[in-house]
Design an enzyme around this catalytic site. Structure first.
Site, PDB file in Angstrom:
ATOM      1  N   ASP A   1      -7.908 -36.412  -3.679  1.00 21.05           N
ATOM      2  CA  ASP A   1      -7.055 -36.602  -4.850  1.00 21.05           C
ATOM      3  C   ASP A   1      -6.332 -35.297  -5.146  1.00 21.05           C
ATOM      4  OD1 ASP A   1      -6.214 -38.405  -7.083  1.00 21.05           O
ATOM      5  OD2 ASP A   1      -7.049 -36.800  -8.298  1.00 21.05           O
TER       6      ASP A   1
ATOM      7  N   GLU B   1      -3.708 -33.181  -8.255  1.00 22.75           N
ATOM      8  CA  GLU B   1      -3.022 -33.124  -9.540  1.00 22.75           C
ATOM      9  C   GLU B   1      -1.730 -32.350  -9.323  1.00 22.75           C
ATOM     10  OE1 GLU B   1      -3.967 -34.912 -11.948  1.00 22.75           O
ATOM     11  OE2 GLU B   1      -6.044 -35.326 -11.356  1.00 22.75           O
TER      12      GLU B   1
ATOM     13  N   HIS C   1      -4.024 -33.931 -17.113  1.00 25.66           N
ATOM     14  CA  HIS C   1      -5.078 -33.167 -16.416  1.00 25.66           C
ATOM     15  C   HIS C   1      -5.528 -31.908 -17.144  1.00 25.66           C
ATOM     16  CE1 HIS C   1      -1.672 -30.731 -15.221  1.00 25.66           C
ATOM     17  NE2 HIS C   1      -1.188 -31.680 -14.444  1.00 25.66           N
TER      18      HIS C   1
ATOM     19  N   HIS D   1      -8.159 -36.191 -16.198  1.00 27.72           N
ATOM     20  CA  HIS D   1      -8.111 -36.301 -14.743  1.00 27.72           C
ATOM     21  C   HIS D   1      -8.368 -34.929 -14.125  1.00 27.72           C
ATOM     22  CE1 HIS D   1      -6.381 -40.413 -14.158  1.00 27.72           C
ATOM     23  NE2 HIS D   1      -6.110 -40.226 -15.439  1.00 27.72           N
TER      24      HIS D   1
ATOM     25  N   ASP E   1     -12.072 -36.896  -9.660  1.00 28.38           N
ATOM     26  CA  ASP E   1     -11.522 -38.201  -9.285  1.00 28.38           C
ATOM     27  C   ASP E   1     -11.846 -38.549  -7.834  1.00 28.38           C
ATOM     28  OD1 ASP E   1     -10.577 -38.489 -11.807  1.00 28.38           O
ATOM     29  OD2 ASP E   1      -8.446 -38.425 -11.302  1.00 28.38           O
TER      30      ASP E   1
END
Length: 243
Positions: free
Chosen positions: A7, A9, A57, A153, A158
């Site tokens: 994942d 960001e 985030h 997040h 995640d």
């Protein structure tokens, strides 16, 4: 098989608008088991982060100002994912950003797909649950994955949650077939007892199948009952195991 659950960001929604990756989180699975091996890094994006992204985030430019650039961790990242299958939720988003970063720092312009294969769990979930919500949060609820610790997040968090969701989504029964040399072969949906009496089956399987039954007890039984409770809640009925 090596799988990397990944994942990211970012500073915003689109790499075409110059947005950058600010966090990468990866969790390694070998033969569908977490190994504890992770790749996690925060990155200096060398640009301002959209406020909408910060709200998601919680990462801001002050925190990221002393973090490495993508160019500084690129080789380590590619070494980590080389030859693996990447498991990503909404893969087009993360892969688009990663390919944009690779193009900035590598003269050969090799795309991420040339280093590893990609499995999109969002596409998989849509096939398995058409017409339903298939966000990561919705899948956590559907598969009884606890994500209450996820206030904001975060790429590594995640990725860890997605690993649990992916294993639950694809957790069909795996049967271990032992050949004459004692080597194990995991095969989905195969009945070794039936194949052992099938004249067309491989020679190493044409024999009486014997299985050692190891009964559960104590804490194992408790976990088993908890899993059946979760299945009953999801199905809205009594599971086949209890019937």
């Amino acid at each position: 098989m090596k799988q990397i659950v990944l994942d990211t960001e970012t500073t915003g929604l689109s790499p075409d608008e110059g947005h950058r990756i600010i966090e990468i989180g990866c969790v390694e699975l070998i033969a569908r088991k977490p190994t504890g091996n992770r790749f996690h890094v925060y990155l200096n994006p060398e640009r301002e982060i959209d406020q909408g992204a910060i709200d998601v985030h919680g990462l801001d430019n002050a925190f990221l100002s002393d973090k490495p650039r993508f160019s500084e961790i690129c080789a380590d990242f590619l070494d980590f994912v080389q030859g693996a299958e990447l498991v990503i939720h909404n893969a087009a988003f993360d892969v688009g950003f990663l390919n944009a970063e690779l193009k900035r720092v590598r003269s050969d312009s090799a795309l991420l797909e040339s280093y590893c294969s990609i499995l999109d769990t969002l596409a998989l979930a849509r096939k398995m649950h058409p017409g339903q919500r298939n966000s990561l949060d919705a899948l956590c609820k559907r598969y009884d994955i606890d994500n209450r610790h996820r206030d904001l997040h975060g790429a590594l968090l995640d990725a860890e949650i997605l690993a649990d969701v992916y294993l639950a989504m694809t957790g069909g029964q795996m049967l271990l077939l032992l050949d004459d040399g004692g080597q194990g072969h995991a095969t989905a949906g195969t009945n070794p007892a039936a194949q052992s009496n099938n004249p067309s089956a491989p020679a190493n399987m044409r024999r009486s199948a014997t299985f050692r039954v190891i009964p559960c007890e104590g804490e194992e039984l408790l976990h088993h009952e908890e899993k059946l409770d979760a299945i009953d809640r999801y199905c809205g009925n009594t599971s086949a195991w209890r019937r």
